[in-house]
Design a protein around this motif. Structure first.
Motif, PDB file in Angstrom:
ATOM      1  N   SER A 146       3.872   2.397   4.468  1.00 45.71           N
ATOM      2  CA  SER A 146       4.239   2.171   3.068  1.00 45.71           C
ATOM      3  C   SER A 146       5.194   3.267   2.633  1.00 45.71           C
ATOM      4  O   SER A 146       4.919   4.448   2.834  1.00 45.71           O
ATOM      5  N   LEU A 147       6.304   2.858   2.058  1.00 45.91           N
ATOM      6  CA  LEU A 147       7.220   3.818   1.461  1.00 45.91           C
ATOM      7  C   LEU A 147       6.930   3.968  -0.029  1.00 45.91           C
ATOM      8  O   LEU A 147       7.615   4.722  -0.718  1.00 45.91           O
ATOM      9  N   VAL A 148       5.922   3.242  -0.490  1.00 45.52           N
ATOM     10  CA  VAL A 148       5.614   3.248  -1.925  1.00 45.52           C
ATOM     11  C   VAL A 148       4.517   4.283  -2.183  1.00 45.52           C
ATOM     12  O   VAL A 148       3.394   3.964  -2.590  1.00 45.52           O
ATOM     13  N   GLU A 149       4.846   5.520  -1.881  1.00 46.34           N
ATOM     14  CA  GLU A 149       3.967   6.659  -2.098  1.00 46.34           C
ATOM     15  C   GLU A 149       4.730   7.653  -2.957  1.00 46.34           C
ATOM     16  O   GLU A 149       5.958   7.747  -2.859  1.00 46.34           O
ATOM     17  N   PRO A 150       4.038   8.433  -3.765  1.00 44.09           N
ATOM     18  CA  PRO A 150       4.752   9.292  -4.721  1.00 44.09           C
ATOM     19  C   PRO A 150       5.812  10.192  -4.092  1.00 44.09           C
ATOM     20  O   PRO A 150       6.964  10.200  -4.529  1.00 44.09           O
ATOM     21  N   GLU A 151       5.419  10.953  -3.056  1.00 41.42           N
ATOM     22  CA  GLU A 151       6.401  11.892  -2.524  1.00 41.42           C
ATOM     23  C   GLU A 151       7.492  11.189  -1.722  1.00 41.42           C
ATOM     24  O   GLU A 151       8.620  11.673  -1.639  1.00 41.42           O
TER      25      GLU A 151
ATOM     26  N   MET B  39      -3.335   1.154   3.875  1.00 38.96           N
ATOM     27  CA  MET B  39      -2.386   0.588   4.838  1.00 38.96           C
ATOM     28  C   MET B  39      -2.971   0.522   6.245  1.00 38.96           C
ATOM     29  O   MET B  39      -2.722  -0.420   6.997  1.00 38.96           O
ATOM     30  N   GLY B  40      -3.754   1.522   6.588  1.00 40.69           N
ATOM     31  CA  GLY B  40      -4.418   1.481   7.894  1.00 40.69           C
ATOM     32  C   GLY B  40      -5.378   0.310   7.982  1.00 40.69           C
ATOM     33  O   GLY B  40      -5.504  -0.336   9.039  1.00 40.69           O
ATOM     34  N   LEU B  41      -6.048   0.017   6.872  1.00 38.72           N
ATOM     35  CA  LEU B  41      -6.962  -1.127   6.863  1.00 38.72           C
ATOM     36  C   LEU B  41      -6.199  -2.438   7.028  1.00 38.72           C
ATOM     37  O   LEU B  41      -6.639  -3.341   7.754  1.00 38.72           O
ATOM     38  N   PHE B  42      -5.064  -2.529   6.360  1.00 41.24           N
ATOM     39  CA  PHE B  42      -4.224  -3.724   6.582  1.00 41.24           C
ATOM     40  C   PHE B  42      -3.818  -3.822   8.058  1.00 41.24           C
ATOM     41  O   PHE B  42      -3.812  -4.919   8.644  1.00 41.24           O
ATOM     42  N   GLY B  43      -3.474  -2.681   8.637  1.00 44.03           N
ATOM     43  CA  GLY B  43      -3.086  -2.688  10.042  1.00 44.03           C
ATOM     44  C   GLY B  43      -4.210  -3.171  10.937  1.00 44.03           C
ATOM     45  O   GLY B  43      -3.991  -3.941  11.884  1.00 44.03           O
ATOM     46  N   MET B  44      -5.415  -2.735  10.633  1.00 39.27           N
ATOM     47  CA  MET B  44      -6.556  -3.174  11.437  1.00 39.27           C
ATOM     48  C   MET B  44      -6.813  -4.674  11.262  1.00 39.27           C
ATOM     49  O   MET B  44      -7.154  -5.372  12.212  1.00 39.27           O
TER      50      MET B  44
END
Lengths: 396, 400
Positions: free
Chosen positions: A197-202, A71-76
């Protein structure tokens, strides 16, 4: 004065579950499409929440993969694209970078092999020899909250004011921080980028167990926010960036104008509706369109509409972009800034995707796309714990 | 005409004291809280020391909030400010919360406990752990949100996660907000709660921590920083009350150089300091609270930048770095540094750099060594420089 004024958007870029071209995304919004689908990142069949709205594809190959996750890469990526498109002459010490991100996530791919042989007692007995020593020396850099911010500043040569703001309303915080920097004159252009991203396990675990996220078994079964049967959000993810400049500096390059506010009220879950409404009241200038927080809970949705009606009047038009894109956490506000601007410029308002039985109450939830001559709109973002953001978008 | 920003209240909980006065007194004596880590097993770790708050805290799971609440309560009580709720802001430097080692271990076991994360098992077996990973426990913004509710703030609330510059950057944001009229009162500061296995391992593997177990900024023996923890807050206001100090300069810059190393030219640090001093106008800097991490490159670069910025005024300046005594609080570091600078201005007490006994020739500065130096200080400069090249500097001055 409760906000720092409005600034011009001179460039933008985004990655959303509905695509990475704002015009194309708007067309899908107008068609009432929804990005909800079976979780594309991992098998979520046993989770309470099994659906998600994910960005298709992967970030472009880059050397930064050693230090920054997806996600950080997308942000960059979107940050660099927005800056290139803006045409701003500001650079170096006059170019600021303001990042908004949701928060750190556990990177289980790295942790699982490390924890596998550990004893797990509270004293972490023998943890070094039983696993921690296997971690890569750069492991920590994935957990550096400002890693994307730092590397993007290097890539684009931004040396001015800048912060990484955090939380599920981080996009609104970052927009406000950038507007303040422009208002006090510490920079001449501010690159604002947000990702989450809210699509993370926890995260899915928490959202599902708290009842905030949908437990619908299929995308077709998802009930839209503001529907009388609404039963939870669809977790999503996005990255988005805008370049802000003072209106006089932007001149004809101004695509739209934004003002922003962010606050928090200490609620454990979503903020109280009056918290968001008070921000909306501070920014509103006779607006009649609002993109709601769209939390897809009948009680919360009703309370939000009642609170907003006190600010905007009972007949204001209610949108819900996240009904299509999924809830986008800390990226929400910047995505809203872009897509609402596109909608207003196109003179077309997207419907609340999937809304079949609007609940009774004030405001006018939009069931079908419709034309508009309005030149401005408000947008709410809300997240846990008690975090609220509001922005106002205006087009020339 | 920008509005003035007065410092109305201070609060801190540190490894050396449960309050700012208690901490300050210990710091003035040159004491250090750095010592062996005993609350978890650090056998084999690259660095095995830390500066941990030894006092009982309320929450077991979110140490950030427990620390922040104590410091914020102290600052708020001292400030005795009143303002409409929507005119009160909260600006916090904080990083994401982490579940305890035990909880993370339990989550990994719920995911099968093997080398790969078993989602099918996790989806069912982790349900009992859901509250431990709720946003109220792990969100970086949980601290600011909770503090806003605690003091009844309904104005701007901001969480800055800018690594080691977070706390100072938050005070910069609060200063800007009051100057612009976005709020009249602001609670601002930072918290670090990073003395745990994951942070000691992560920073240790990165080579950032002292393997000698020394926190000695600007000393020839320095070989890395020591992780510390604590919280420090100030209450800022547009109205002076009976305060004696105000923030007159604030600036942030980016190095745009490297993810972990400072620009060896010190350009970003220098621009931050110059920006804050220029923002302040005519002030006589008498004390510098340096970032002073006790790492080889950072200290040398900062020392050179301070020498360039202060130039001919340097002989009249004294320099201290609190990390020698309290370790590096990461997100809270700049906030406790600010309190040290404030002490110089308000009380004429220039706190020393604990651990500094053999100044490095590359770090020549008028260091305060041993115990506190007492002298009148008109204005003090505070630095906070982060991984990733984010820099924040502030100038605090006696009220005219």
């Amino acid at each position: 004065m409760t906000h720092a004024g409005r600034m011009a958007v001179t460039g933008f870029a985004l990655r959303t579950p509905l695509g990475d071209d704002a015009g194309a995304v708007l067309r899908r919004l107008l068609a009432g499409e929804r990005a909800a689908a079976p979780n594309a990142h991992f098998d979520a069949s046993t989770y309470t929440c099994r659906l998600a709205a994910t960005i298709p594809g992967a970030p472009r190959p880059t050397k930064h993969r050693k230090f920054v996750k997806r996600m950080g890469l997308f942000g960059m990526e979107v940050g660099a694209e927005a800056l290139a498109r803006s045409g701003t002459p500001a650079n170096g010490a006059r170019l600021g970078l303001f990042c908004g991100y949701g928060g750190l996530r556990a990177h289980w791919d790295d942790l699982m092999p490390v924890l596998e042989k550990q004893a797990g007692d509270e004293r972490a007995t023998g943890a070094w020899t039983q696993g921690f020593s296997l971690l890569h020396p750069f492991w920590m850099l994935f957990h550096l909250s400002n890693n994307a911010h730092a590397l993007l500043s290097i890539d684009v040569g931004g040396k001015g004011d800048g912060t990484t703001t955090a939380g599920s309303n981080a996009g609104a915080q970052a927009l406000r921080a950038a507007i303040v920097a422009l208002a006090v004159g510490s920079v001449d252009a501010a690159l604002v980028f947000a990702y989450d991203s809210l699509v993370e396990p926890e995260t899915l675990l928490s959202l599902g167990m708290s009842g905030a996220a949908t437990n619908a078994p299929t995308p077709a079964a998802v009930v839209a926010p503001y529907d009388e049967r609404a039963a939870g959000i669809v977790p999503g993810e996005a990255a988005a960036a805008v370049v802000l400049e003072r209106p006089d500096d932007a001149g004809d390059r101004a695509i739209s104008f934004v003002s922003a506010a962010a606050t928090a009220d200490g609620a454990v879950d979503f903020p109280l509706p009056r918290t968001s409404a008070s921000l909306a009241a501070a920014l509103s200038a006779g607006d009649t369109i609002v993109d709601g927080a769209a939390l897809a809970s009948p009680a919360r949705d009703a309370a939000e509409r009642a609170a907003l009606a006190d600010v905007l009047g009972p007949s204001a038009t209610l949108l819900a972009l996240t009904a299509s894109t999924g809830q986008l956490g800390g990226a929400t506000a910047v995505v809203q800034a872009i897509l609402l601007g596109e909608a207003l410029r196109a003179g077309a308002l997207p419907p609340i995707a999937g809304l079949e039985r609007p609940s009774e109450g004030p405001l006018r939830p939009l069931v079908r796309a419709e034309e508009t001559r309005a030149r401005s709109a408000l947008a709410l973002s809300a997240g846990m714990p008690g975090l609220a953001g509001v922005l106002r978008v205006e087009v020339p | 005409m920008k509005r003035r920003v007065f410092v109305r209240g201070r609060g801190a909980i540190t490894p050396l004291g449960e309050t700012w006065p208690a901490s300050r007194d210990a710091l003035a004596e040159g004491r250090s809280a750095v010592g062996p880590v005993r609350h978890f097993d650090v056998e084999g770790y690259p660095s095995q020391v830390a500066a941990r708050v030894p006092f009982p805290l309320e929450e077991a799971e979110d140490r950030r909030l427990a620390l922040a609440r104590r410091a914020a309560d102290e600052a708020w009580a001292e400030a005795k400010v009143s303002a409409a709720p929507e005119r009160i802001g909260v600006f916090v430097g904080a990083e994401s919360g982490r579940a305890t080692y035990g909880t993370i271990f339990a989550l990994s076991r719920a995911a099968g406990g093997g080398a790969r994360f078993d989602h099918a098992r996790f989806g069912e077996e982790a349900r009992g752990l859901a509250t431990s990973v709720h946003a109220a426990a792990v969100s970086p913004a949980a601290v600011a949100s909770a503090l806003a509710a605690r003091i009844g703030a309904e104005g701007p609330v901001e969480t800055i996660s800018l690594a080691c510059a977070s706390g100072a950057a938050a005070i910069v944001s609060a200063t800007q907000a009051i100057r612009l009229g976005l709020c009249d009162v602001a609670l601002a500061g930072g918290v670090g709660a990073d003395v745990d296995p994951f942070m000691l391992v992560g920073f240790g593997l990165l080579g950032a921590l002292s393997t000698r177990g020394l926190s000695c900024p600007f000393d020839v023996r320095r070989d890395g920083f020591v992780v510390g923890e604590g919280a420090a807050f100030v209450v800022l206001a547009a109205e002076p009350g009976d305060t004696r100090a105000e923030i007159v300069g604030a600036a942030r810059t980016l190095d745009a150089h490297h993810l972990t190393a400072p620009d060896p030219t010190g350009d970003g640090a220098e621009r931050a300091m110059r920006g804050a001093i220029e923002d302040a106008g005519r002030v006589n800097i008498g004390y510098v609270q340096a970032h002073g991490t006790s790492t080889q490159l950072n200290d040398a670069v900062e020392a050179a930048a301070i020498r360039r910025v202060l130039g001919d005024a340097l002989p009249d300046v004294n320099v201290g770095a609190v990390k020698g005594a309290l370790g590096h609080w990461i997100a809270g570091a700049g906030a406790i540094g600010f309190l040290c600078a404030l002490e110089a201005v308000e009380e004429g007490v220039c706190l020393p750099t604990a651990g500094l006994t053999e100044p490095d020739p590359a770090c020549v500065l008028p260091h305060v060594v041993g115990a506190a130096l007492r002298k009148p200080v008109e204005a003090a400069l505070v630095n906070a420089f982060a991984f990733g090249g984010a820099n924040a500097s502030l100038v605090v001055s006696r009220c005219a």
